[in-house]
Each structure stands twice: as structure tokens, then as C-alpha cells.
Design a protein around this motif. Structure first.
Motif, PDB file in Angstrom:
ATOM      1  N   LEU A  12       4.978 -16.375  -2.156  1.00 47.26           N
ATOM      2  CA  LEU A  12       4.504 -15.647  -3.334  1.00 47.26           C
ATOM      3  C   LEU A  12       3.020 -15.859  -3.620  1.00 47.26           C
ATOM      4  CD1 LEU A  12       7.513 -14.937  -3.751  1.00 47.26           C
ATOM      5  CD2 LEU A  12       7.086 -15.138  -6.209  1.00 47.26           C
ATOM      6  N   PRO A  13       2.481 -17.075  -3.537  1.00 42.95           N
ATOM      7  CA  PRO A  13       1.030 -17.217  -3.727  1.00 42.95           C
ATOM      8  C   PRO A  13       0.223 -16.446  -2.683  1.00 42.95           C
ATOM      9  CG  PRO A  13       2.114 -19.335  -4.008  1.00 42.95           C
ATOM     10  CD  PRO A  13       3.145 -18.394  -3.474  1.00 42.95           C
ATOM     11  N   ARG A  14       0.690 -16.421  -1.442  1.00 40.89           N
ATOM     12  CA  ARG A  14       0.000 -15.644  -0.403  1.00 40.89           C
ATOM     13  C   ARG A  14       0.067 -14.157  -0.726  1.00 40.89           C
ATOM     14  NH1 ARG A  14       3.015 -16.431   4.588  1.00 40.89           N
ATOM     15  NH2 ARG A  14       1.378 -15.156   5.527  1.00 40.89           N
ATOM     16  N   LEU A  15       1.222 -13.733  -1.216  1.00 37.56           N
ATOM     17  CA  LEU A  15       1.397 -12.336  -1.603  1.00 37.56           C
ATOM     18  C   LEU A  15       0.435 -11.970  -2.731  1.00 37.56           C
ATOM     19  CD1 LEU A  15       3.268  -9.957  -0.845  1.00 37.56           C
ATOM     20  CD2 LEU A  15       4.880 -10.770  -2.561  1.00 37.56           C
ATOM     21  N   ASP A  16       0.277 -12.878  -3.689  1.00 38.83           N
ATOM     22  CA  ASP A  16      -0.628 -12.612  -4.808  1.00 38.83           C
ATOM     23  C   ASP A  16      -2.082 -12.578  -4.346  1.00 38.83           C
ATOM     24  OD1 ASP A  16      -1.004 -12.250  -7.717  1.00 38.83           O
ATOM     25  OD2 ASP A  16      -2.099 -14.153  -7.542  1.00 38.83           O
ATOM     26  N   SER A  17      -2.418 -13.405  -3.372  1.00 39.92           N
ATOM     27  CA  SER A  17      -3.793 -13.398  -2.855  1.00 39.92           C
ATOM     28  C   SER A  17      -4.137 -12.047  -2.247  1.00 39.92           C
ATOM     29  CB  SER A  17      -3.965 -14.505  -1.805  1.00 39.92           C
ATOM     30  OG  SER A  17      -3.805 -15.778  -2.390  1.00 39.92           O
ATOM     31  N   ILE A  18      -3.207 -11.499  -1.453  1.00 39.91           N
ATOM     32  CA  ILE A  18      -3.433 -10.175  -0.866  1.00 39.91           C
ATOM     33  C   ILE A  18      -3.483  -9.116  -1.960  1.00 39.91           C
ATOM     34  CG2 ILE A  18      -2.479  -8.415   0.677  1.00 39.91           C
ATOM     35  CD1 ILE A  18      -1.277 -10.636   2.353  1.00 39.91           C
ATOM     36  N   PHE A  19      -2.592  -9.249  -2.940  1.00 37.56           N
ATOM     37  CA  PHE A  19      -2.553  -8.294  -4.052  1.00 37.56           C
ATOM     38  C   PHE A  19      -3.889  -8.285  -4.798  1.00 37.56           C
ATOM     39  CE2 PHE A  19      -1.705  -7.900  -8.701  1.00 37.56           C
ATOM     40  CZ  PHE A  19      -1.438  -6.538  -8.732  1.00 37.56           C
ATOM     41  N   GLN A  20      -4.384  -9.462  -5.142  1.00 37.39           N
ATOM     42  CA  GLN A  20      -5.630  -9.551  -5.906  1.00 37.39           C
ATOM     43  C   GLN A  20      -6.822  -9.059  -5.087  1.00 37.39           C
ATOM     44  OE1 GLN A  20      -5.719 -10.195  -9.036  1.00 37.39           O
ATOM     45  NE2 GLN A  20      -3.686 -11.090  -9.379  1.00 37.39           N
ATOM     46  N   ALA A  21      -6.818  -9.366  -3.788  1.00 41.75           N
ATOM     47  CA  ALA A  21      -7.966  -9.026  -2.946  1.00 41.75           C
ATOM     48  C   ALA A  21      -7.988  -7.561  -2.521  1.00 41.75           C
ATOM     49  CB  ALA A  21      -7.974  -9.921  -1.707  1.00 41.75           C
TER      50      ALA A  21
ATOM     51  N   LEU B  59       5.158  -9.903   4.812  1.00 39.13           N
ATOM     52  CA  LEU B  59       4.103  -9.374   3.943  1.00 39.13           C
ATOM     53  C   LEU B  59       2.935  -8.818   4.753  1.00 39.13           C
ATOM     54  CD1 LEU B  59       1.451 -11.513   3.579  1.00 39.13           C
ATOM     55  CD2 LEU B  59       3.249 -12.882   2.555  1.00 39.13           C
ATOM     56  N   GLU B  60       2.669  -9.384   5.944  1.00 37.64           N
ATOM     57  CA  GLU B  60       1.586  -8.860   6.775  1.00 37.64           C
ATOM     58  C   GLU B  60       1.861  -7.414   7.193  1.00 37.64           C
ATOM     59  OE1 GLU B  60       1.589 -13.245   6.942  1.00 37.64           O
ATOM     60  OE2 GLU B  60       3.143 -11.729   7.330  1.00 37.64           O
ATOM     61  N   GLN B  61       3.124  -7.118   7.479  1.00 34.11           N
ATOM     62  CA  GLN B  61       3.470  -5.747   7.855  1.00 34.11           C
ATOM     63  C   GLN B  61       3.468  -4.823   6.642  1.00 34.11           C
ATOM     64  OE1 GLN B  61       6.937  -5.360  10.393  1.00 34.11           O
ATOM     65  NE2 GLN B  61       6.393  -7.175  11.563  1.00 34.11           N
ATOM     66  N   ILE B  62       3.871  -5.354   5.485  1.00 33.26           N
ATOM     67  CA  ILE B  62       3.753  -4.567   4.251  1.00 33.26           C
ATOM     68  C   ILE B  62       2.291  -4.180   4.040  1.00 33.26           C
ATOM     69  CG2 ILE B  62       3.870  -4.696   1.727  1.00 33.26           C
ATOM     70  CD1 ILE B  62       6.608  -4.321   2.751  1.00 33.26           C
ATOM     71  N   ASP B  63       1.400  -5.134   4.282  1.00 33.84           N
ATOM     72  CA  ASP B  63      -0.036  -4.881   4.131  1.00 33.84           C
ATOM     73  C   ASP B  63      -0.507  -3.797   5.097  1.00 33.84           C
ATOM     74  OD1 ASP B  63      -2.650  -5.353   3.114  1.00 33.84           O
ATOM     75  OD2 ASP B  63      -3.093  -6.586   4.874  1.00 33.84           O
ATOM     76  N   GLU B  64      -0.008  -3.841   6.338  1.00 35.36           N
ATOM     77  CA  GLU B  64      -0.396  -2.836   7.330  1.00 35.36           C
ATOM     78  C   GLU B  64       0.100  -1.450   6.934  1.00 35.36           C
ATOM     79  OE1 GLU B  64       1.078  -4.129  11.082  1.00 35.36           O
ATOM     80  OE2 GLU B  64      -0.215  -5.908  11.181  1.00 35.36           O
ATOM     81  N   VAL B  65       1.352  -1.371   6.470  1.00 35.81           N
ATOM     82  CA  VAL B  65       1.902  -0.074   6.055  1.00 35.81           C
ATOM     83  C   VAL B  65       1.116   0.471   4.864  1.00 35.81           C
ATOM     84  CG1 VAL B  65       3.931   1.119   5.149  1.00 35.81           C
ATOM     85  CG2 VAL B  65       4.206  -0.620   6.926  1.00 35.81           C
ATOM     86  N   LEU B  66       0.818  -0.401   3.905  1.00 40.28           N
ATOM     87  CA  LEU B  66       0.054   0.025   2.729  1.00 40.28           C
ATOM     88  C   LEU B  66      -1.339   0.515   3.128  1.00 40.28           C
ATOM     89  CD1 LEU B  66       0.675  -2.361  -0.305  1.00 40.28           C
ATOM     90  CD2 LEU B  66       0.603   0.137  -0.326  1.00 40.28           C
TER      91      LEU B  66
END
Length: 479
Positions: free
Chosen positions: A372-381, A465-472
Motif C-alpha cells: 500500500l505505501p508503494r501504491l500511494d507513492s505511485i499514486f502521488q507521483a 501494481l506495476e502492471q496496473i501502472d502500465e495499463v493506466l
């Protein structure tokens, strides 16, 4: 009257003798074993089930026999310690003898009463001889230092390959009904025509691909169940789906239905393919495979019962299908209404955003605490500036609401929508006959991520989450 009774007795005795006459009887004499058990098995896809066993006498002889004919296919005689075996053909003729010595199996084996196995052994001897010659030539080629030797050895290898192919072609022509012919058909791969035969007279990769695919199953019939009792059919099936079918649910479903259409003429073949496909798509490698499994369920299982399927197996298929139906890729996500940190009900569907990342997690889960903290870092950035919404569903297990609140506060996850899914809420839904959110979203592990579009349709699910980031990134770039 007495004569009639005698004749009747004789007739009944004859019937009794016929009834006891074994349907298969395979006598094995195998050196050096004696006073030990050997085993009769067969190939079934990638498995080797045992169907019979016999204890050898002091001469190393034993007899496999039974009152029901064996299903035809490539069988195995397993050694006492089951560490090794040799193969034999079981076709229409199922009463024969085998004499061999494990010290030199191929060259000493004798088949009495089985011409098909005699031909099989002749082929084994031929390929052994050619194989050794080819291996020797390949070793010499690898060590060769001049062009003349390389040319000579390459020609020898090609001639040996041609000799093996010619042997197979002649065998197929001379013995079209043999099991070995069936093996040759399954092993054969299409030869793409030379470039000058392609459209336009030059090499066309698209033409070559489609030619290879269209002829991949030439001379292999999906209503002939002998193929499943070979070691070559299932790998060929895997290659077809892995390398030749476009990775898309509609393409895969079309091929499955085509195969099962032919296999419906043979119950054993249909069983093999259904079990194969269900096991393959029960736990999906790719997100889109959920549709394949649901299709299998709806067309082949929901309204049909199979004698070979256990109640446990049936329940597994039905439960898995029901779990997937609610969250198929491309369909709207199930509605969620749960309380937030202030106790206010927050419906997932009311979030107004072009994309929503839904995360199921557990405040006591160590992997969740890391993710979750890693997810939030990607979200914020990255995601926040694109108005991506975060909807976190905390699933209660061993922890408490305090654990949940403390984690949110400790990691400052203020920009997310947080809701709490208590055990009580889960029990209330199940008691009311309403599927729980864990079932609706097919949650088997946490954390589990979903990506939804503005209409809350599922774009991606159950990926890192890395793949979620790629799809997004791909979706946002295309806006």
C-alpha cells in the motif's frame, strides 16, 4: 429328457468358459527380474496411470489379464522399482507374449502373436541405428575444422533425416490403421511451401503462419481417443494454443468449440479435452481468460452431468464460474457500499473519476503493509494529477478497526477513499443469500487490485501494481 439336460449343461458350461475367457492377456518374460511385481500402465496426456500389476515367477514370467478389453494406445511395462519402463502397442489384438532382457531391450525383445508390436520394434531398431549415426555426425560436425568435412557431415545428417522421414511415409502407406501411424500423424508438423509458391512469388510471413496453423492438425482426428493415450498429443495441443492461437478469449473459445464439436462423437476424447481445458483455465494466466472458463461452464457444464466427474470436482467448477461471472473483464464491477472511516456509507459507483484503482487489503497482512505505501507513492507521483481515484477495501480478518485506522494515519493515506469490510458484514450478506464482496471480486489473496474506467467497467484485475501502472499509462496516453 436326460439328453436335453446334458446338452443344456454343456451349453451352460460353454457359456461359463466363454465368460471367463480374458479379454486381454499379455504374457511378459523379462530378465533379470523374478519373484517381483511389474506394472502395466499407459500414457494419458502427460500422466502415466497404472492399470494392472502382476508378480513374476522364478522364471521372470507373469501374465497381465482382465475381463474387459484395454483402451487402445501406447502402454508401458514398468519395472519393479518403477524407475524405468519400456513401451508397447495395445491395439485390437490384446493377447500376445513379450520376451526381453533389460540389458539390451530393443535388440532382444520378441513379440509373439502381435505383428503390430513387431513392426513397432523394427521401427525402434531402425531409429536407434540412424539416431546413433546422426549423433556421431553432429559431434564430428561440431569439431570439424575444414569446409569439406562440414559439407560431408551436413549432407550425412540431412540424408539420415530423409531416411527416417521416408521410413515413416512408407509405414503410413503400408499400415494406415496401426497406432504407430497415428503417432506419426500427431508428431508430424506442416511443411510450409517454398517462397516461390507464396502469393506474389516471394516469401510472405503471414501466408506461412496461416498455412502452418491451417495444416497443423492434418490427419489427426478429435474423435479418435487413441491419441490421448500417447505422449505426443497433449504437448501438440499446448503448442497449438500457446503459439498459434491469438491471445484473445473469442479466438480461444472458437478453437475449443471446434475441437469439442468433433470430440463429442467420442466420450473418452470429450472427457480428456474438457478436463484439459477446465484445468488450464480454472486459474487464469491472463486476465481475459476468465471469459474462456465461464464459456466452458455455461456451454459444457451448467446443464450437463458427467459420470466421470466427482461431486467435489463439480462443486469446484461451479463455484469458480460463479466467482468469475460477477467480475468478467470488460463488464461493470460489482457494486460496493461500505462504511468509511467516519462510518458513512461510500458507494464505489458514486466515485467520479476517469479511472479508479480498487484495492482489497488486510491491515494485518505483511504483504499489504508493504504494497500500500508503494501504491500511494505511485499514486502521488503519477496518477493523482490525472484524477485517478483510489478506493481501498480493508477486509477484516484477525485485526480490528483500530489496526485499520492506525495504518491509514501512520502512512498518511489521506487522498484515498477507505471503506471497511467487517466479518459481520460478510456474514450478514451470506446469511441473506447475497454473495459476499470476496466472492463477487474473486478475492483469494490480498492485496488484490482492480482497475476500472469512468463507467466502473473492469479494465484490468488481479495483476501487480506495476502492471496496473502500465495499463493506466497506456490508457491515459490514448485519451
Amino acid at each position: 429328457m436326460q439328453r436335453l439336460v446334458s446338452l443344456l449343461s454343456l451349453f451352460l458350461l460353454t457359456l461359463s468358459a466363454q465368460a471367463q475367457d480374458p479379454a486381454y492377456e499379455i504374457t511378459i518374460t523379462i530378465k533379470p527380474f523374478q519373484n517381483q511385481y511389474i506394472y502395466l500402465g499407459y500414457y494419458y496426456g502427460k500422466t502415466k496411470p497404472i492399470v494392472d500389476s502382476v508378480r513374476l515367477d522364478e522364471k521372470g514370467t507373469g501374465v497381465f489379464k482382465g475381463n474387459k478389453k484395454l483402451d487402445q494406445g501406447l502402454y508401458l511395462i514398468g519395472y519393479p522399482d518403477k524407475s524405468n519402463y519400456f513401451e508397447l502397442m495395445v491395439g485390437a489384438e490384446q493377447k500376445f507374449s513379450v520376451i526381453t532382457d533389460t540389458a539390451n531391450l530393443v535388440n532382444t525383445i520378441q513379440y509373439i502373436g502381435s505383428p503390430e508390436n513387431q513392426r513397432f520394434n523394427a521401427y525402434q531398431k531402425f531409429t536407434n541405428e540412424k539416431g546413433m549415426a546422426m549423433d556421431k555426425a553432429k559431434r564430428e560436425l561440431a569439431a570439424s575444422t575444414n569446409k569439406a568435412d562440414s559439407t560431408r557431415l551436413t549432407q550425412l545428417i540431412n540424408e539420415t533425416n530423409t531416411a527416417i522421414q521416408d521410413y515413416r511415409l512408407k509405414y503410413v502407406k503400408d499400415h494406415p490403421k496401426d497406432l504407430l501411424t497415428l503417432l506419426f500423424h500427431v508428431m508430424k508438423e506442416p511443411t510450409v511451401p517454398p517462397a516461390d509458391k507464396h502469393p506474389g512469388g516471394k516469401y510472405d510471413s503471414t501466408f506461412a503462419f496461416h498455412y502452418f496453423k491451417d495444416h497443423f492438425w492434418d490427419d489427426v482426428y478429435f474423435f479418435d481417443d487413441r491419441v490421448v493415450r500417447t505422449p505426443v498429443f497433449e504437448p501438440k495441443l499446448d503448442k497449438y494454443f500457446d503459439q498459434l492461437i491469438y491471445p484473445n478469449p473469442d479466438s480461444v473459445i472458437k478453437e475449443i468449440d471446434w475441437m469439442l464439436g468433433y470430440a463429442s462423437a467420442n466420450a473418452e476424447m470429450k472427457k480428456f479435452l474438457l478436463v484439459k481445458f477446465v484445468n488450464r483455465y480454472l486459474n487464469q494466466k491472463y486476465m481475459w481468460e476468465d471469459k474462456v472458463f465461464v464459456h466452458l461452464f455455461e456451454k459444457y457444464f451448467s446443464q450437463q452431468n458427467y459420470s466421470w466427474m466427482t461431486e467435489r470436482g463439480r462443486k469446484t467448477v461451479f463455484d469458480r464460474a460463479y466467482s468469475l461471472m460477477a467480475n468478467l473483464l470488460g463488464n461493470p464491477a460489482p457494486g460496493v457500499e461500505l462504511p468509511d472511516t467516519a462510518g458513512k456509507i461510500r458507494p464505489l459507483q458514486e466515485l467520479k473519476s476517469p479511472y479508479t484503482v480498487v484495492v482489497f487489503w488486510d491491515p494485518t497482512c505483511s504483504h499489504c503493509k508493504e504494497t500500500l505505501p508503494r501504491l500511494d507513492s505511485i499514486f502521488q507521483a503519477k496518477w493523482k494529477k490525472s484524477q485517478v481515484a483510489m478506493f481501498a477495501i480493508a477486509k477484516e480478518s484477525e485485526g480490528t478497526k483500530k489496526d485499520w485506522m492506525d495504518f491509514i494515519k501512520g502512512h498518511k493515506l489521506w487522498d484515498w477513499t477507505h471503506v471497511y469490510y467487517s466479518k459481520q458484514e460478510e456474514n450478514n450478506r451470506v446469511s441473506a443469500g447475497v454473495p459476499g464482496y470476496s466472492q463477487l471480486f474473486d478475492i483469494t489473496t490480498v492485496p488484490t487490485l482492480y482497475l476500472l474506467d469512468k463507467d466502473k467497467r473492469i479494465l484490468a484485475k488481479k495483476i501487480p501494481l506495476e502492471q496496473i501502472d502500465e495499463v493506466l499509462a497506456f490508457k491515459l496516453k490514448g485519451q
